[in-house]
Write a protein that holds these residues in place. Structure first.
Motif, PDB file in Angstrom:
ATOM      1  N   MET A   1      38.988  76.546  38.261  1.00  0.00           N
ATOM      2  CA  MET A   1      38.397  77.434  37.841  1.00  0.00           C
ATOM      3  C   MET A   1      39.564  77.819  37.282  1.00  0.00           C
ATOM      4  SD  MET A   1      36.082  77.115  35.304  1.00  0.00           S
ATOM      5  CE  MET A   1      34.269  76.644  36.266  1.00  0.00           C
ATOM      6  N   GLY A   2      39.684  78.208  36.404  1.00  0.00           N
ATOM      7  CA  GLY A   2      40.893  79.758  35.238  1.00  0.00           C
ATOM      8  C   GLY A   2      40.487  80.937  35.683  1.00  0.00           C
ATOM      9  N   ASP A   3      41.266  81.472  35.767  1.00  0.00           N
ATOM     10  CA  ASP A   3      40.533  83.155  35.605  1.00  0.00           C
ATOM     11  C   ASP A   3      40.700  83.304  34.049  1.00  0.00           C
ATOM     12  OD1 ASP A   3      41.377  83.201  38.608  1.00  0.00           O
ATOM     13  OD2 ASP A   3      43.626  84.386  38.330  1.00  0.00           O
ATOM     14  N   ALA A   4      39.428  84.186  34.503  1.00  0.00           N
ATOM     15  CA  ALA A   4      38.644  84.517  33.126  1.00  0.00           C
ATOM     16  C   ALA A   4      38.203  86.149  32.773  1.00  0.00           C
ATOM     17  CB  ALA A   4      37.771  83.662  32.213  1.00  0.00           C
ATOM     18  N   PRO A   5      38.098  86.732  32.351  1.00  0.00           N
ATOM     19  CA  PRO A   5      38.398  87.771  32.258  1.00  0.00           C
ATOM     20  C   PRO A   5      36.472  88.445  32.462  1.00  0.00           C
ATOM     21  CG  PRO A   5      39.360  87.681  30.463  1.00  0.00           C
ATOM     22  CD  PRO A   5      38.470  86.389  30.808  1.00  0.00           C
ATOM     23  N   THR A   6      36.404  88.671  32.546  1.00  0.00           N
ATOM     24  CA  THR A   6      35.085  89.353  33.713  1.00  0.00           C
ATOM     25  C   THR A   6      34.337  90.164  32.577  1.00  0.00           C
ATOM     26  OG1 THR A   6      34.965  91.147  34.575  1.00  0.00           O
ATOM     27  CG2 THR A   6      35.664  89.492  35.959  1.00  0.00           C
ATOM     28  N   GLY A   7      32.519  90.017  32.658  1.00  0.00           N
ATOM     29  CA  GLY A   7      32.106  90.894  31.600  1.00  0.00           C
ATOM     30  C   GLY A   7      32.125  90.147  30.353  1.00  0.00           C
ATOM     31  N   LEU A   8      32.183  88.880  29.953  1.00  0.00           N
ATOM     32  CA  LEU A   8      32.259  88.312  28.720  1.00  0.00           C
ATOM     33  C   LEU A   8      30.880  87.690  28.177  1.00  0.00           C
ATOM     34  CD1 LEU A   8      35.184  85.678  29.607  1.00  0.00           C
ATOM     35  CD2 LEU A   8      34.978  88.215  27.687  1.00  0.00           C
ATOM     36  N   ARG A   9      30.785  87.348  27.170  1.00  0.00           N
ATOM     37  CA  ARG A   9      29.690  87.438  26.459  1.00  0.00           C
ATOM     38  C   ARG A   9      29.181  85.551  26.402  1.00  0.00           C
ATOM     39  NH1 ARG A   9      29.731  90.035  21.102  1.00  0.00           N
ATOM     40  NH2 ARG A   9      32.148  89.969  21.382  1.00  0.00           N
ATOM     41  N   VAL A  10      28.118  85.163  26.534  1.00  0.00           N
ATOM     42  CA  VAL A  10      29.060  83.444  26.965  1.00  0.00           C
ATOM     43  C   VAL A  10      27.695  82.811  25.644  1.00  0.00           C
ATOM     44  CG1 VAL A  10      28.559  81.622  28.649  1.00  0.00           C
ATOM     45  CG2 VAL A  10      29.508  83.250  28.796  1.00  0.00           C
ATOM     46  N   LEU A  11      28.205  81.754  24.767  1.00  0.00           N
ATOM     47  CA  LEU A  11      27.464  80.978  24.126  1.00  0.00           C
ATOM     48  C   LEU A  11      27.177  79.747  25.234  1.00  0.00           C
ATOM     49  CD1 LEU A  11      25.857  79.841  21.695  1.00  0.00           C
ATOM     50  CD2 LEU A  11      28.160  79.828  20.488  1.00  0.00           C
ATOM     51  N   GLY A  12      26.066  79.453  25.869  1.00  0.00           N
ATOM     52  CA  GLY A  12      25.561  78.494  25.846  1.00  0.00           C
ATOM     53  C   GLY A  12      25.434  77.179  25.267  1.00  0.00           C
ATOM     54  N   ARG A  13      26.667  76.167  25.167  1.00  0.00           N
ATOM     55  CA  ARG A  13      26.073  74.456  24.913  1.00  0.00           C
ATOM     56  C   ARG A  13      25.376  74.075  24.938  1.00  0.00           C
ATOM     57  NH1 ARG A  13      25.221  72.149  20.609  1.00  0.00           N
ATOM     58  NH2 ARG A  13      25.778  70.028  19.979  1.00  0.00           N
ATOM     59  N   LEU A  14      24.609  73.080  25.197  1.00  0.00           N
ATOM     60  CA  LEU A  14      23.515  72.137  25.651  1.00  0.00           C
ATOM     61  C   LEU A  14      23.598  70.708  24.590  1.00  0.00           C
ATOM     62  CD1 LEU A  14      20.153  74.035  26.234  1.00  0.00           C
ATOM     63  CD2 LEU A  14      22.718  73.679  27.654  1.00  0.00           C
ATOM     64  N   ARG A  15      23.672  69.374  24.723  1.00  0.00           N
ATOM     65  CA  ARG A  15      23.694  68.351  24.267  1.00  0.00           C
ATOM     66  C   ARG A  15      23.200  67.418  24.486  1.00  0.00           C
ATOM     67  NH1 ARG A  15      25.631  64.397  22.491  1.00  0.00           N
ATOM     68  NH2 ARG A  15      27.281  64.489  23.720  1.00  0.00           N
ATOM     69  N   LEU A  16      22.301  66.680  24.095  1.00  0.00           N
ATOM     70  CA  LEU A  16      21.706  65.857  24.498  1.00  0.00           C
ATOM     71  C   LEU A  16      21.111  64.392  23.683  1.00  0.00           C
ATOM     72  CD1 LEU A  16      20.212  64.755  27.601  1.00  0.00           C
ATOM     73  CD2 LEU A  16      18.538  64.984  26.905  1.00  0.00           C
ATOM     74  N   SER A  17      22.300  62.913  23.633  1.00  0.00           N
ATOM     75  CA  SER A  17      22.173  62.603  22.217  1.00  0.00           C
ATOM     76  C   SER A  17      20.817  61.477  22.506  1.00  0.00           C
ATOM     77  CB  SER A  17      22.912  61.001  22.811  1.00  0.00           C
ATOM     78  OG  SER A  17      23.949  61.261  22.847  1.00  0.00           O
ATOM     79  N   ARG A  18      19.663  61.459  23.785  1.00  0.00           N
ATOM     80  CA  ARG A  18      18.435  61.004  23.930  1.00  0.00           C
ATOM     81  C   ARG A  18      17.821  62.326  24.875  1.00  0.00           C
ATOM     82  NH1 ARG A  18      21.674  56.023  25.143  1.00  0.00           N
ATOM     83  NH2 ARG A  18      20.497  56.500  27.663  1.00  0.00           N
ATOM     84  N   SER A  19      16.732  62.569  24.554  1.00  0.00           N
ATOM     85  CA  SER A  19      15.904  63.099  24.708  1.00  0.00           C
ATOM     86  C   SER A  19      15.509  62.728  26.395  1.00  0.00           C
ATOM     87  CB  SER A  19      13.962  63.553  23.859  1.00  0.00           C
ATOM     88  OG  SER A  19      13.000  62.269  23.809  1.00  0.00           O
ATOM     89  N   THR A  20      14.944  61.194  26.642  1.00  0.00           N
ATOM     90  CA  THR A  20      14.707  60.911  27.647  1.00  0.00           C
ATOM     91  C   THR A  20      15.650  60.453  28.836  1.00  0.00           C
ATOM     92  OG1 THR A  20      15.121  58.815  26.336  1.00  0.00           O
ATOM     93  CG2 THR A  20      13.062  59.536  26.624  1.00  0.00           C
ATOM     94  N   ASP A  21      17.393  60.749  28.994  1.00  0.00           N
ATOM     95  CA  ASP A  21      18.165  60.360  29.714  1.00  0.00           C
ATOM     96  C   ASP A  21      18.459  62.216  30.669  1.00  0.00           C
ATOM     97  OD1 ASP A  21      20.358  60.460  30.758  1.00  0.00           O
ATOM     98  OD2 ASP A  21      21.977  60.341  29.507  1.00  0.00           O
ATOM     99  N   GLU A  22      17.610  61.507  31.338  1.00  0.00           N
ATOM    100  CA  GLU A  22      17.276  62.541  33.216  1.00  0.00           C
ATOM    101  C   GLU A  22      18.745  62.675  33.694  1.00  0.00           C
ATOM    102  OE1 GLU A  22      14.186  64.069  33.801  1.00  0.00           O
ATOM    103  OE2 GLU A  22      13.858  62.627  31.888  1.00  0.00           O
ATOM    104  N   SER A  23      19.288  61.858  33.742  1.00  0.00           N
ATOM    105  CA  SER A  23      20.897  62.295  34.347  1.00  0.00           C
ATOM    106  C   SER A  23      22.115  63.317  34.146  1.00  0.00           C
ATOM    107  CB  SER A  23      21.397  60.851  34.183  1.00  0.00           C
ATOM    108  OG  SER A  23      22.283  60.934  32.799  1.00  0.00           O
ATOM    109  N   THR A  24      21.758  63.590  32.797  1.00  0.00           N
ATOM    110  CA  THR A  24      22.306  64.522  31.688  1.00  0.00           C
ATOM    111  C   THR A  24      20.821  65.673  31.208  1.00  0.00           C
ATOM    112  OG1 THR A  24      23.089  63.534  29.958  1.00  0.00           O
ATOM    113  CG2 THR A  24      24.185  63.501  31.395  1.00  0.00           C
ATOM    114  N   SER A  25      19.668  66.127  31.613  1.00  0.00           N
ATOM    115  CA  SER A  25      19.023  66.425  31.329  1.00  0.00           C
ATOM    116  C   SER A  25      18.996  67.725  30.542  1.00  0.00           C
ATOM    117  CB  SER A  25      17.975  66.317  31.883  1.00  0.00           C
ATOM    118  OG  SER A  25      18.094  67.451  33.171  1.00  0.00           O
TER     119      SER A  25
END
Length: 508
Positions: A1-25
């Motif tokens: 993992m590259g060095d990144a400034p601390t204390g950043l505000r993070v926007l989490g990205r969640l995406r799923l093609s099918r709601s039944t896909d358990e492997s990438t829930s």
């Protein structure tokens, strides 16, 4: 993992093609991003969660993430973090556009599972490579899907998805799936078909289905998937969609009604141009032709069908001057109710052609003349005699030729044109062979069915009497000259038309 400034505000990205896909829930993605943020000392300020959204969709066009990729909200976060890069998209061009936007707005982008951080040049290079691989994988998935579905269509196997209304998917011997009649939905499909063939307007059919609590095809499919199949709503269950004329039109114009394999609304045919059959048809060829003629506005296809709640002489009485069927109307004048029949072309008949014929008087006239002339004769009804199998096969072949000919101008590849040309040639040969053989065409016949007209008339209600006249083919042309307003004064002109079969019985 590259060095990144601390204390950043993070926007989490969640995406799923099918709601039944358990492997990438969604929960697995959320946990990974949260652990990464906690380890780096960052703070999650929001989640852009898109479920049932394909990776082919541009990130800027997705319902949730797209709202954060705007100048108005750019100041709310510093880093966009995803479980993997493909959660942001699978198209290299679209991902590069997202990378450029982040760079222009001073944002960083992180893939928590792939050690990609756009704040470093190595991360940007690796992100470009992975984006290209993701796009290649997406295209490979698409091609495999297209090839698989084409192969299934050619072998008349069900490719999956939502079955056409009236059918249900069932395992196929030897593997795969096929379609069979759905015993719950078929009676409703037959009711709809019969109503439309009998002349009932689509809007009225839809209203009745909604009033009686029948599920739409979409709602019924959801109910079946939930394990509680029912063609009607349960007690106190709320309706989520309503029947519309367009719903009925789509159902009745779907080639699946005939059990044919279809693709993008077109019947799939073999090399000889013969339709591939996947399931037992819900309508026969004659019913299909009649339905399409009615839906296309061919009024001639409706003439032998009765209309619900019809007037006593609807379809029996016509104008003596122009031959158009008279329309039944009612009006109230000073508290008195009047019924009359009016020609739709009454303005073209001049001053001598009456615009209205009193309903009660013309109904009494018809009854009197009909019973006097034919009351004691045996009932003779007009019966539709279908053509032989060769006649139906010839009509189906001509329909296939028309359909294939229309497709010629829509294909671009030499392979498709060659395939269509072969199918057209095969159908043409079959038509030539059928035309060289004697064919018994479909036609009307008059047959005695027992009993007399008088007995049937006296025991029938209003609709039964009208039906008796229609089946016998007896009609009345009528008009009144010199009549004004609602008064019955004037000279009556009328002519009772009796079919030849009944007239022959009168002469005996």
């Amino acid at each position: 993992m590259g060095d990144a400034p601390t204390g950043l505000r993070v926007l989490g990205r969640l995406r799923l093609s099918r709601s039944t896909d358990e492997s990438t829930s969604i929960e697995r993605q959320r946990e990974t991003i949260q652990r990464w943020a906690d380890a780096q000392g960052h703070r999650i300020v929001g989640w852009a969660e898109d479920v049932d959204v394909s990776g082919a969709v541009d990130p800027f066009d997705t319902p949730q993430l797209g709202q954060w990729l705007t100048p108005d909200r750019a100041a709310e976060w510093d880093t966009l973090a995803a479980w993997k890069l493909d959660r942001l998209g699978r198209n290299a061009i679209q991902l590069n556009r997202l990378f450029g936007w982040c760079n222009e707005h001073g944002k960083t982008l992180v893939s928590c599972s792939e050690s990609i951080d756009l704040s470093s040049w190595a991360g940007r290079m690796l992100a470009g490579v992975i984006a290209g691989l993701a796009e290649g994988e997406l295209e490979a998935i698409r091609e495999r899907s297209r090839s698989s579905r084409a192969k299934l269509r050619e072998s008349a196997r069900w490719a999956g998805g939502k079955p056409p209304f009236g059918y249900r998917a069932t395992p196929r011997e030897g593997g795969g799936w096929t379609l069979e009649r759905d015993p719950l939905a078929v009676p409703l499909v037959r009711r709809i078909v019969d109503d439309v063939l009998n002349g009932k307007p689509l809007n009225r059919v839809a209203t009745e289905l909604n009033t009686e609590g029948y599920r739409t095809p979409r709602d019924y499919h959801v109910t079946v998937k939930a394990g509680a199949p029912s063609v009607q709503l349960e007690d106190r269950e709320e309706r989520t969609s309503r029947w519309q004329a367009s719903t009925l039109r789509n159902l009745l114009q779907n080639p699946a009604l005939r059990g044919h394999v279809h693709h993008k609304g077109q019947t799939v045919r073999d090399d000889e141009g013969v339709p591939l059959v996947l399931a037992e048809p819900l309508v026969d060829s004659e019913e299909w032709d009649a339905l399409q003629a009615i839906l296309e506005g061919n009024r001639g296809a409706r003439k032998h069908h009765k209309r619900p709640d019809a007037a006593p002489l609807a379809g029996v009485i016509s104008c003596i001057w122009c031959g158009e069927n008279l329309h039944h109307n009612q009006m109230t004048v000073k508290g008195n109710r009047y019924r009359y029949y009016r020609c739709p072309n009454h303005r073209e008949h001049g001053a001598e052609g009456a615009s209205m014929v009193p309903a009660a008087e013309v109904e009494e006239l018809l009854e009197s003349e009909f019973l006097e002339q034919a009351g004691d004769l045996p009932i003779t009804e007009r019966v539709w005699v279908p053509g032989d199998a060769r006649d139906q096969e010839l009509r189906d072949a001509v329909a296939a030729l028309d359909e294939l000919t229309r497709l010629v101008g829509t294909v671009a590849s030499a392979t498709a044109r060659e395939r269509l040309t072969g199918q057209i040639s095969a159908v043409d040969r079959r038509i030539l062979e059928l035309e060289s053989q004697p064919v018994r065409e479909a036609h009307w016949e008059y047959r005695e069915v027992g009993g007399t007209y008088r007995d049937a008339w006296e025991s029938a209600d209003t609709e039964g009497r009208r039906s008796l006249l229609l089946r016998a083919g007896i009609t009345l042309r009528v008009g009144v000259q010199g009549r004004r307003g609602g008064h019955s004064a004037g000279v009556w002109n009328w002519e009772l038309n009796v079919p030849e079969a009944v007239a022959d019985a009168l002469a005996r």
